[in-house]
Design an enzyme around this catalytic site. Structure first.
Site, PDB file in Angstrom:
ATOM      1  N   ARG A 174     -51.653 -73.006 -18.551  1.00  0.00           N
ATOM      2  CA  ARG A 174     -52.976 -73.075 -19.183  1.00  0.00           C
ATOM      3  C   ARG A 174     -53.279 -71.757 -19.877  1.00  0.00           C
ATOM      4  O   ARG A 174     -53.063 -70.687 -19.315  1.00  0.00           O
ATOM      5  CB  ARG A 174     -54.060 -73.396 -18.142  1.00  0.00           C
ATOM      6  CG  ARG A 174     -53.845 -74.763 -17.509  1.00  0.00           C
ATOM      7  CD  ARG A 174     -54.943 -75.176 -16.566  1.00  0.00           C
ATOM      8  NE  ARG A 174     -54.614 -76.449 -15.932  1.00  0.00           N
ATOM      9  CZ  ARG A 174     -55.336 -77.043 -14.998  1.00  0.00           C
ATOM     10  NH1 ARG A 174     -56.448 -76.459 -14.581  1.00  0.00           N
ATOM     11  NH2 ARG A 174     -54.950 -78.194 -14.472  1.00  0.00           N
ATOM     12  N   ARG A 190     -57.284 -67.386 -11.429  1.00  0.00           N
ATOM     13  CA  ARG A 190     -57.266 -67.969 -12.775  1.00  0.00           C
ATOM     14  C   ARG A 190     -56.087 -67.372 -13.535  1.00  0.00           C
ATOM     15  O   ARG A 190     -56.164 -66.256 -14.058  1.00  0.00           O
ATOM     16  CB  ARG A 190     -58.591 -67.678 -13.498  1.00  0.00           C
ATOM     17  CG  ARG A 190     -58.812 -68.536 -14.751  1.00  0.00           C
ATOM     18  CD  ARG A 190     -60.080 -68.096 -15.459  1.00  0.00           C
ATOM     19  NE  ARG A 190     -61.279 -68.354 -14.683  1.00  0.00           N
ATOM     20  CZ  ARG A 190     -61.981 -69.472 -14.725  1.00  0.00           C
ATOM     21  NH1 ARG A 190     -61.591 -70.455 -15.506  1.00  0.00           N
ATOM     22  NH2 ARG A 190     -63.076 -69.616 -13.994  1.00  0.00           N
ATOM     23  N   GLU A 221     -63.441 -73.832  -6.518  1.00  0.00           N
ATOM     24  CA  GLU A 221     -62.682 -75.077  -6.638  1.00  0.00           C
ATOM     25  C   GLU A 221     -61.221 -74.900  -6.239  1.00  0.00           C
ATOM     26  O   GLU A 221     -60.543 -73.996  -6.704  1.00  0.00           O
ATOM     27  CB  GLU A 221     -62.750 -75.599  -8.073  1.00  0.00           C
ATOM     28  CG  GLU A 221     -61.988 -76.903  -8.277  1.00  0.00           C
ATOM     29  CD  GLU A 221     -61.700 -77.212  -9.737  1.00  0.00           C
ATOM     30  OE1 GLU A 221     -60.716 -77.912  -9.998  1.00  0.00           O
ATOM     31  OE2 GLU A 221     -62.456 -76.732 -10.611  1.00  0.00           O
ATOM     32  N   SER A 266     -59.449 -81.265  -7.439  1.00  0.00           N
ATOM     33  CA  SER A 266     -60.359 -82.264  -8.000  1.00  0.00           C
ATOM     34  C   SER A 266     -59.638 -83.606  -8.046  1.00  0.00           C
ATOM     35  O   SER A 266     -58.406 -83.666  -7.998  1.00  0.00           O
ATOM     36  CB  SER A 266     -60.815 -81.857  -9.404  1.00  0.00           C
ATOM     37  OG  SER A 266     -59.718 -81.832 -10.289  1.00  0.00           O
ATOM     38  N   ARG A 269     -53.377 -71.870  -6.150  1.00  0.00           N
ATOM     39  CA  ARG A 269     -54.680 -71.261  -5.839  1.00  0.00           C
ATOM     40  C   ARG A 269     -55.061 -71.407  -4.369  1.00  0.00           C
ATOM     41  O   ARG A 269     -55.857 -70.620  -3.843  1.00  0.00           O
ATOM     42  CB  ARG A 269     -55.768 -71.865  -6.730  1.00  0.00           C
ATOM     43  CG  ARG A 269     -57.118 -71.176  -6.573  1.00  0.00           C
ATOM     44  CD  ARG A 269     -58.218 -71.847  -7.350  1.00  0.00           C
ATOM     45  NE  ARG A 269     -58.148 -71.568  -8.769  1.00  0.00           N
ATOM     46  CZ  ARG A 269     -59.114 -71.876  -9.635  1.00  0.00           C
ATOM     47  NH1 ARG A 269     -60.211 -72.477  -9.212  1.00  0.00           N
ATOM     48  NH2 ARG A 269     -58.984 -71.592 -10.914  1.00  0.00           N
TER      49      ARG A 269
END
Length: 421
Positions: A258, A273, A345, A348, A385
């Site tokens: 990403r 991140r 987070e 999800s 993460r």
């Protein structure tokens, strides 16, 4: 894309969904107009082509002395057919562009608003407390010889890292625990490609408003995936699936990429991140009628994993304006990060209903009847993460980290991660 019939029959429903997501209602009217113009262009083309075919038969039967004039007339008709065909292509392109601005119709109950307007569903576990000043995950990772950000930046730039020694082992252990959990739930494991064609990336909805997050290799016209969801969705492109025995469930293990566009200055410390990470993603093909129940199952499997790891977390119902274009509903699970005094987070799960399958032409044949689009769902079961929450939650005063019991078999029986000398 959404069902064109739904747009025609229930434009108010589509408008409410778009407004809840923070989009202009004019996007719906533009799509309706483009849809009408496309259908009109197709009708005009088909009528001309039918006239051309009928006229061709008349020419074949005509006397010789009349044929020259009729052939000239046929040529003019052929030119009109070509023009009508070109008009169809233009109308279809315009309709595709208009429909691309209509995101998946949200499910009843999804909260309206943006990122801050989520609804908290539940909290699980006690917030950990310490009788010492807790270290953050990067300090712990450096003490354990597990994370090397400095050399990651030297080799690849900002937001890259090395997992080293016990850090590398910890990630592999975490992924293997998740994989075994997926196998127990009946998932078929896949190691997926991380480069995909534009039509696959576009079909899953990742080349919309957030396309700047995606790495593109222009010389090859291939995209690096930010989740194995993309490859897993493309796996059955242009196929008719047999769902008579229940959902098709896959667990895709892949490296993810990403660009983190727009995140300058956010989470620059450590591995929260980053540009590259590993992830085990659950992906399901099922019937539209079963999709909401399957969504709850995916959430349950995720919570089971966090429970095995002894993490404190909350489940939130993500607001419409914070959903990706494909998701009709998304639940996030956020784990407590002690040094940030906040939930962040970790995972999800999204119900994409038939939005992706319509784009990718993936169908099933209920009760042997006409084919219908399937529903697709996805949910993360483990990712890099998670190491952040594991280290910070289970740290001890001397910088060592307690290993949750279900993870120990994948670490050779280690009960404690010890700082290196």
């Amino acid at each position: 894309m959404i069902d064109p019939v739904l747009l025609r029959d229930a434009p108010d429903l589509v408008t409410r969904s778009q407004v809840a997501r923070g989009h202009s209602p004019e996007t719906v009217e533009a799509a309706l107009v483009a849809d009408r113009e496309r259908r009109a262009a197709i009708t005009a083309f088909e009528e001309l082509r039918a006239a051309q075919n009928a006229f061709g038969k008349d020419v074949a039967k005509a006397p010789k002395d009349e044929k020259a004039a009729l052939v000239a007339e046929a040529k003019g008709l052929a030119d009109r057919v070509k023009q009508a065909q070109a008009a169809v292509a233009v109308a279809e392109e315009a309709a595709d562009a208009a429909f691309a601005k209509i995101e998946n119709i949200i499910i009843d109950g999804v909260p309206a608003g943006g990122e801050a307007d989520f609804v908290e569903i539940r909290r699980v576990g006690e917030v950990p407390t310490f009788d010492f000043a807790p270290r953050d995950h990067l300090e712990l990772g450096e003490l354990l010889g597990a994370i090397d950000m400095e050399r990651g930046a030297k080799v690849s730039g900002a937001r890259f890292y090395f997992l080293k020694g016990i850090g590398a082992r910890l990630e592999i252990a975490l992924m293997n625990l998740a994989l075994n959990s997926a196998l127990e739930a009946g998932f078929i494991p896949l190691i997926t490609p991380t480069l995909v064609r534009p039509e696959i990336m576009r079909g899953t909805g990742f080349l919309g408003e957030h396309s700047d997050e995606v790495y593109h290799l222009p010389d090859d016209d291939l995209y690096l995936t930010g989740t194995s969801e993309v490859a897993l969705a493309g796996y059955h492109k242009d196929e008719i699936l047999d769902l008579a025995d229940g959902p098709l469930r896959y667990a895709g293990w892949s490296t993810c990429y990403r660009r983190e566009a727009g995140s300058h200055g956010k989470d620059t410390r450590g591995i929260i991140r980053v540009h590259q990470f590993n992830k085990l993603e659950m992906f399901v093909y099922t019937t539209p009628e079963e999709a909401e129940k399957e969504h709850e199952r995916l959430l349950g499997w995720q919570e089971e994993m966090l429970g095995k790891l002894g993490l404190t977390y909350r489940v939130i119902d993500v607001a419409a304006g914070d959903l990706g274009s494909s998701a009709a509903r998304k639940f996030d699970i956020e784990a407590w990060i002690p040094t940030q005094d906040a939930y962040r987070e970790l995972t999800s799960t999204s119900n994409c209903t038939t939005y992706q399958s319509r784009r990718l032409d993936i169908r099933h044949r209920p009760d042997g009847g006409r084919t219908q689009p399937v529903a697709t769902l996805n949910g993360t079961l483990a990712t890099t993460r998670w190491i952040v929450a594991l280290l910070e939650t289970h740290q001890r005063a001397d910088g060592s980290v307690w290993v949750p019991e279900p993870l120990r078999p994948y670490l050779g029986g280690l009960e404690v991660l010890e700082p290196i000398a």
